[in-house]
Design a protein around this motif. Structure first.
Motif, mmCIF file in Angstrom:
data_model
loop_
_atom_site.group_PDB
_atom_site.id
_atom_site.type_symbol
_atom_site.label_atom_id
_atom_site.label_comp_id
_atom_site.label_asym_id
_atom_site.label_seq_id
_atom_site.Cartn_x
_atom_site.Cartn_y
_atom_site.Cartn_z
ATOM 1 N N ILE A 79 0.855 -1.184 0.000
ATOM 2 C CA ILE A 79 0.000 0.000 0.000
ATOM 3 C C ILE A 79 0.892 1.234 0.000
ATOM 4 O O ILE A 79 1.804 1.346 0.817
ATOM 5 C CB ILE A 79 -0.906 0.037 1.241
ATOM 6 N N VAL A 80 0.621 2.157 -0.905
ATOM 7 C CA VAL A 80 1.362 3.425 -0.959
ATOM 8 C C VAL A 80 0.386 4.566 -0.733
ATOM 9 O O VAL A 80 -0.670 4.628 -1.371
ATOM 10 C CB VAL A 80 2.071 3.603 -2.321
ATOM 11 N N TYR A 81 0.724 5.445 0.189
ATOM 12 C CA TYR A 81 -0.146 6.562 0.539
ATOM 13 C C TYR A 81 0.422 7.882 0.020
ATOM 14 O O TYR A 81 1.595 7.982 -0.334
ATOM 15 C CB TYR A 81 -0.303 6.652 2.059
ATOM 16 N N HIS A 82 -0.450 8.874 0.019
ATOM 17 C CA HIS A 82 0.030 10.230 -0.202
ATOM 18 C C HIS A 82 0.906 10.642 0.977
ATOM 19 O O HIS A 82 0.811 10.066 2.063
ATOM 20 C CB HIS A 82 -1.143 11.203 -0.342
ATOM 21 N N LYS A 83 1.732 11.625 0.769
ATOM 22 C CA LYS A 83 2.629 12.098 1.807
ATOM 23 C C LYS A 83 1.849 12.509 3.053
ATOM 24 O O LYS A 83 0.789 13.136 2.974
ATOM 25 C CB LYS A 83 3.445 13.281 1.279
ATOM 26 N N ASN A 84 2.364 12.109 4.214
ATOM 27 C CA ASN A 84 1.781 12.421 5.521
ATOM 28 C C ASN A 84 0.441 11.728 5.768
ATOM 29 O O ASN A 84 -0.316 12.143 6.657
ATOM 30 C CB ASN A 84 1.619 13.941 5.707
ATOM 31 N N GLU A 85 0.142 10.686 5.008
ATOM 32 C CA GLU A 85 -1.079 9.923 5.235
ATOM 33 C C GLU A 85 -0.736 8.455 5.507
ATOM 34 O O GLU A 85 0.328 7.971 5.125
ATOM 35 C CB GLU A 85 -2.025 10.023 4.038
ATOM 36 N N SER A 86 -1.627 7.750 6.184
ATOM 37 C CA SER A 86 -1.429 6.338 6.483
ATOM 38 C C SER A 86 -2.796 5.713 6.752
ATOM 39 O O SER A 86 -3.830 6.394 6.721
ATOM 40 C CB SER A 86 -0.505 6.155 7.694
ATOM 41 N N PHE A 87 -2.802 4.417 7.040
ATOM 42 C CA PHE A 87 -4.044 3.715 7.350
ATOM 43 C C PHE A 87 -4.713 4.369 8.563
ATOM 44 O O PHE A 87 -4.016 4.747 9.506
ATOM 45 C CB PHE A 87 -3.725 2.245 7.663
ATOM 46 N N PRO A 88 -6.045 4.601 8.561
ATOM 47 C CA PRO A 88 -7.044 4.072 7.634
ATOM 48 C C PRO A 88 -7.405 4.982 6.467
ATOM 49 O O PRO A 88 -8.481 4.832 5.894
ATOM 50 C CB PRO A 88 -8.243 3.869 8.549
ATOM 51 N N SER A 134 5.745 8.822 -10.289
ATOM 52 C CA SER A 134 6.774 9.354 -9.398
ATOM 53 C C SER A 134 6.477 9.008 -7.941
ATOM 54 O O SER A 134 5.330 8.769 -7.561
ATOM 55 C CB SER A 134 6.897 10.873 -9.550
ATOM 56 N N TYR A 135 7.544 9.003 -7.140
ATOM 57 C CA TYR A 135 7.439 8.655 -5.730
ATOM 58 C C TYR A 135 8.303 9.600 -4.917
ATOM 59 O O TYR A 135 9.265 10.184 -5.430
ATOM 60 C CB TYR A 135 7.882 7.209 -5.493
ATOM 61 N N ILE A 136 7.966 9.717 -3.633
ATOM 62 C CA ILE A 136 8.756 10.506 -2.691
ATOM 63 C C ILE A 136 9.282 9.555 -1.625
ATOM 64 O O ILE A 136 8.514 8.844 -0.976
ATOM 65 C CB ILE A 136 7.932 11.625 -2.042
ATOM 66 N N ILE A 137 10.588 9.537 -1.446
ATOM 67 C CA ILE A 137 11.223 8.637 -0.493
ATOM 68 C C ILE A 137 11.655 9.425 0.740
ATOM 69 O O ILE A 137 12.320 10.462 0.632
ATOM 70 C CB ILE A 137 12.459 7.948 -1.125
ATOM 71 N N ASP A 138 11.258 8.932 1.902
ATOM 72 C CA ASP A 138 11.615 9.548 3.191
ATOM 73 C C ASP A 138 11.251 11.030 3.238
ATOM 74 O O ASP A 138 11.980 11.858 3.795
ATOM 75 C CB ASP A 138 13.110 9.354 3.471
#
Length: 416
Positions: free
Chosen positions: A307-316, A366-370
């Motif tokens: 699962i990949v989220y937008h920056k600063n987001e997580s489950f749920p 594209s992706y943002i790492i760390d």
């Protein structure tokens, strides 16, 4: 008096039978160790602090947890050394005898290291492990469990005593070492970003990595590709076990919900690497949006999806992307739907998530790492045509690494 004599005889018989059964376990253990020959030394073997007395090793099915335990025993003990013992909780013997009771007998007879495979098959396993830790001060226990398990969060009695680690499938580095006879070490992401041309030249001086990459993408993640069996059929069986046993048993989900979980997994698999429509999925499998979100989380815990989220987001929160956990799964489920772009992104994310936070970027690819490093994923045939974000690192498939502005995708497989 007669009753007393009978009790003594029964007790002696019980002790004799337990001793005989322990001998049987040592015979099995000796055979397994002598016939264990791990083809690759797993990186985790050097990352674990073996001084700890309670060590938990999680991992999805098929990544080699049993072999890992036996290889540890082989590296540190002779096969006839009764200081170490391997047991599997699949053995029906343990339905009538608890871990703590068995460990106590082993300990009293000079045992020092008890290796327990599939610990979650034993009822009250976490409380039994705590009892072992408190009662047998010089006994080390190393146990394996499913990736679905949350050792500390769901088992507070282990929270202050267990050191938890994750065993993953083969990296491309490990696969390449095995297939080519090399001994390449892993590289950090920083090393790759700062010195990728030098690293690539060194690797290319010994082997052509692209000659092995497609094989790894298709069947190199799970060590059982070395077995003389049909890999795809074996992987399909493994995937079914992940849902039927790991998710249902450990998460205590009723068997009647299994078809819904399997259908959801299939819909996510063929839906490509994109943001899932939760409402549509809920309607298709006949359940609520909240349940779909929970099932997606369970599938991710089982290492069937990432699962990949937008920056600063997580489950749920709703995922920005859902993709297969590794590329081997893509080919096993629906090979005609596999595209180069999905394959590249799946490989990239699967290698990064071990030690890094991965979020989606502004562009689709594209992706943002760390939270800071921007990466774009592209095929070499399209990389030069597409407009590039000047602040992003370009990760390129089918590239030997001769472009100083591009990082070859296969090199990402050297992160572990």
């Amino acid at each position: 008096m007669l009753h007393f004599s009978f009790s003594i005889k029964s007790r002696k018989d019980k002790i004799y039978l337990q001793s005989k059964r322990m001998d049987d376990f040592f015979i099995t253990y000796a055979y397994l160790v002598e016939h264990t020959d791990a083809p690759v030394r797993r990186l985790l073997m050097d990352e674990i602090d073996w001084n700890n007395r309670m060590i938990g090793i999680k991992g999805t099915r098929g990544v080699g947890k049993t072999t890992f335990l036996l290889q540890y025993a082989k590296n540190n003990f002779k096969s006839n050394d009764r200081a170490c013992l391997y047991v599997n909780m699949n053995n029906f013997y343990f339905q009538g005898r608890g871990i703590a009771d068995f460990a106590g007998e082993f300990y009293r007879n000079g045992g020092k290291v008890l290796l327990i495979d599939q610990v979650f098959k034993q009822p009250n396993w976490s409380k039994e492990l705590r009892e072992c830790y408190d009662r047998y001060k010089n006994l080390k226990i190393v146990f394996t469990g499913s990736s679905v398990m949350r050792l500390k969060e769901e088992n507070p009695e282990l929270n202050d005593i267990v050191s938890s680690y994750n065993l993953r499938g083969f990296s491309f580095r490990e696969f390449l070492n095995l297939q080519s006879g090399n001994t390449f070490r892993p590289y950090t992401l920083r090393e790759m970003l700062e010195n990728h041309q030098e690293l690539v030249e060194y690797i290319k001086s010994k082997v052509n990595p692209l000659a092995y990459f497609d094989d790894y993408i298709h069947h190199g993640f799970y060590p059982f590709f070395l077995e003389n069996r049909n890999f795809s059929e074996n992987l399909l069986k493994t995937m079914n076990m992940m849902t039927e046993v790991d998710i249902l048993l450990i998460k205590r989900i009723g068997l009647q919900y299994l078809p819904k979980i399997k259908k959801l997994f299939y819909l996510l698999a063929v839906g490509r690497s994109k943001a899932p429509n939760i409402s549509t999925l809920a309607e298709e499998i006949g359940t609520s949006r909240a349940t779909v979100m929970n099932y997606i989380k369970y599938l991710a815990d089982a290492r069937l999806i990432n699962i990949v989220y937008h920056k600063n987001e997580s489950f749920p929160k709703k995922p920005a992307k859902v993709m297969m956990h590794n590329t081997n799964l893509m080919y096993a489920i629906y090979p005609i739907k596999v595209t180069n772009q999905d394959m590249m992104e799946t490989f990239f994310v699967n290698n990064l998530w071990k030690d890094h936070v991965v979020n989606t970027g502004a562009k689709v690819t594209s992706y943002i790492i760390d939270n800071t490093l921007k990466c774009e994923i592209a095929d070499s045939s399209l990389a030069k045509k597409n407009k590039r974000d000047k602040d992003a690192v370009r990760i390129v498939y089918n590239n030997y690494g001769d472009d100083r502005n591009c990082l070859p995708l296969w090199l990402v497989g050297f992160l572990y």
